[in-house]
Structure formats: C-alpha cells, structure tokens
Design a protein around this motif. Structure first.
Motif, mmCIF file in Angstrom:
data_model
loop_
_atom_site.group_PDB
_atom_site.id
_atom_site.type_symbol
_atom_site.label_atom_id
_atom_site.label_comp_id
_atom_site.label_asym_id
_atom_site.label_seq_id
_atom_site.Cartn_x
_atom_site.Cartn_y
_atom_site.Cartn_z
ATOM 1 N N MET A 78 -50.468 -58.392 -33.595
ATOM 2 C CA MET A 78 -50.316 -58.303 -32.150
ATOM 3 C C MET A 78 -49.110 -57.417 -31.839
ATOM 4 N N PRO A 79 -49.257 -56.425 -30.961
ATOM 5 C CA PRO A 79 -48.148 -55.533 -30.641
ATOM 6 C C PRO A 79 -47.068 -56.243 -29.841
ATOM 7 N N THR A 80 -45.864 -55.766 -30.002
ATOM 8 C CA THR A 80 -44.738 -56.311 -29.260
ATOM 9 C C THR A 80 -44.900 -55.978 -27.785
ATOM 10 N N GLN A 81 -44.577 -56.899 -26.924
ATOM 11 C CA GLN A 81 -44.737 -56.686 -25.483
ATOM 12 C C GLN A 81 -43.656 -55.772 -24.913
ATOM 13 N N ASN A 82 -42.436 -55.825 -25.456
ATOM 14 C CA ASN A 82 -41.320 -55.043 -24.930
ATOM 15 C C ASN A 82 -41.318 -53.659 -25.577
ATOM 16 N N LYS A 83 -41.591 -52.634 -24.796
ATOM 17 C CA LYS A 83 -41.680 -51.263 -25.306
ATOM 18 C C LYS A 83 -40.478 -50.423 -24.853
ATOM 19 N N ASP A 84 -39.377 -51.057 -24.476
ATOM 20 C CA ASP A 84 -38.203 -50.335 -23.966
ATOM 21 C C ASP A 84 -37.572 -49.408 -25.003
ATOM 22 N N LYS A 85 -37.688 -49.743 -26.258
ATOM 23 C CA LYS A 85 -37.046 -48.949 -27.308
ATOM 24 C C LYS A 85 -37.806 -47.669 -27.650
ATOM 25 N N TYR A 86 -39.020 -47.542 -27.146
ATOM 26 C CA TYR A 86 -39.835 -46.371 -27.453
ATOM 27 C C TYR A 86 -39.524 -45.231 -26.488
ATOM 28 N N THR A 87 -39.637 -44.005 -26.987
ATOM 29 C CA THR A 87 -39.419 -42.828 -26.141
ATOM 30 C C THR A 87 -40.643 -42.625 -25.256
ATOM 31 N N THR A 88 -40.478 -41.801 -24.234
ATOM 32 C CA THR A 88 -41.613 -41.522 -23.345
ATOM 33 C C THR A 88 -42.719 -40.801 -24.109
ATOM 34 N N GLU A 89 -42.347 -39.971 -25.076
ATOM 35 C CA GLU A 89 -43.354 -39.282 -25.876
ATOM 36 C C GLU A 89 -44.175 -40.281 -26.692
ATOM 37 N N GLN A 90 -43.503 -41.280 -27.265
ATOM 38 C CA GLN A 90 -44.211 -42.283 -28.049
ATOM 39 C C GLN A 90 -45.139 -43.112 -27.156
ATOM 40 N N LYS A 91 -44.678 -43.456 -25.952
ATOM 41 C CA LYS A 91 -45.505 -44.221 -25.016
ATOM 42 C C LYS A 91 -46.724 -43.407 -24.594
ATOM 43 N N ARG A 92 -46.526 -42.118 -24.339
ATOM 44 C CA ARG A 92 -47.613 -41.233 -23.939
ATOM 45 C C ARG A 92 -48.649 -41.120 -25.064
ATOM 46 N N GLU A 136 -55.199 -51.194 -28.093
ATOM 47 C CA GLU A 136 -53.741 -51.165 -27.911
ATOM 48 C C GLU A 136 -53.029 -51.421 -29.243
ATOM 49 N N ALA A 137 -53.503 -52.394 -29.996
ATOM 50 C CA ALA A 137 -52.884 -52.724 -31.285
ATOM 51 C C ALA A 137 -52.970 -51.537 -32.246
ATOM 52 N N ARG A 138 -54.136 -50.903 -32.291
ATOM 53 C CA ARG A 138 -54.307 -49.750 -33.182
ATOM 54 C C ARG A 138 -53.434 -48.579 -32.738
ATOM 55 N N ALA A 139 -53.341 -48.385 -31.417
ATOM 56 C CA ALA A 139 -52.549 -47.269 -30.899
ATOM 57 C C ALA A 139 -51.078 -47.430 -31.282
ATOM 58 N N TRP A 140 -50.520 -48.619 -31.066
ATOM 59 C CA TRP A 140 -49.105 -48.816 -31.391
ATOM 60 C C TRP A 140 -48.867 -48.822 -32.903
ATOM 61 N N ALA A 141 -49.856 -49.292 -33.672
ATOM 62 C CA ALA A 141 -49.727 -49.230 -35.127
ATOM 63 C C ALA A 141 -49.681 -47.780 -35.587
ATOM 64 N N THR A 142 -50.476 -46.937 -34.954
ATOM 65 C CA THR A 142 -50.492 -45.514 -35.291
ATOM 66 C C THR A 142 -49.159 -44.861 -34.936
ATOM 67 N N VAL A 143 -48.659 -45.147 -33.736
ATOM 68 C CA VAL A 143 -47.373 -44.573 -33.305
ATOM 69 C C VAL A 143 -46.261 -45.027 -34.242
ATOM 70 N N ASN A 144 -46.252 -46.305 -34.586
ATOM 71 C CA ASN A 144 -45.211 -46.815 -35.488
ATOM 72 C C ASN A 144 -45.289 -46.160 -36.863
#
Length: 127
Positions: A1-15, A35-43
């Motif tokens: 499950m992805p973390t709910q708080n995305k404050d530490k990510y850059t705008t490019e990573q969020k995009r 969503e889980a796959r997307a954030w796993a890919t970014v990480n």
C-alpha cells in the motif's frame, strides 16, 4: 500500500506517478492497484522522495572540476604511456623524447623549449 503523505516527493515525481497511474487505469487496472504500481515505479526509478543531504547529495561544482582535471591528467599520461625504463641508461644515451618525459615527471619548467643538452643539465640538477 502506498504511503498517503507525498510531501517529500518533487513535483516531477508526482507528475510522473500521475501519468503512470493514468496509463495503468486506461489498461483496465483498478484505481488502487494503478496508484500502487505508479508509486512503486517512481520509487524504483528515483529512489523515493526528495533527498535532503546525507549520502544522496551531489558533489559541489568545485569537487567536480577538480575530479575532471585529475581524470584528464590520467588520460593524458595513459595516452603518452609511462616513460620507458631508462634508469639504467646514462642521460647522454637517451633520446630527447625520453628526456622530455623524465623532465615532465620532475616538473621542470621551460622543458619544451630546451635542447637535449639543456634537458640533461636540468634533470641532473633536479635529481
């Protein structure tokens, strides 16, 4: 499950995560799974959230410049090859090229304009 708080990510990573998530959803994957796959890919691609100091920091420009100069010096010395093993020969019997390499190794100033005899004298003084 992805973390709910995305404050530490850059705008490019969020995009990037949003784009990947949309792509998965268009292929029929459920919203939560996309969503889980997307954030796993970014990480995986960027190592997680934005780095603030520590082992993930980049080198300062001055250190990069210094490293580039050192690298260039090593490349030039490799290109020219190390001076031949002339320690057993007398200076008079060596070629001017060998003497120039030896003078370079001894950091003798003005060596490029010296004659063979001047190189021999300078090397004897420096050694």
């Amino acid at each position: 499950m992805p973390t709910q708080n995305k404050d530490k990510y850059t705008t490019e990573q969020k995009r990037k995560a949003a784009h990947i998530e949309d792509s998965y959803e268009s292929k029929g994957v459920s919203r939560g799974e996309a969503e889980a796959r997307a954030w796993a890919t970014v990480n995986k691609q960027s190592g997680g959230g934005e780095k603030k100091g520590g082992s993930g920091t980049k080198k300062p420009a001055s250190a990069k410049s210094h490293d580039r100069k050192d690298s260039a010096k090593r490349a030039v010395s490799a290109k020219h090859g190390s001076p031949r093993n002339t320690s057993g020969q007398s200076l008079d019997s060596q070629t001017k090229v060998d003497l120039m390499q030896r003078a370079r190794g001894l950091n003798i100033a003005g060596r490029s304009t010296m004659t063979k005899q001047e190189l021999i004298s300078a090397i004897r003084k420096a050694a």
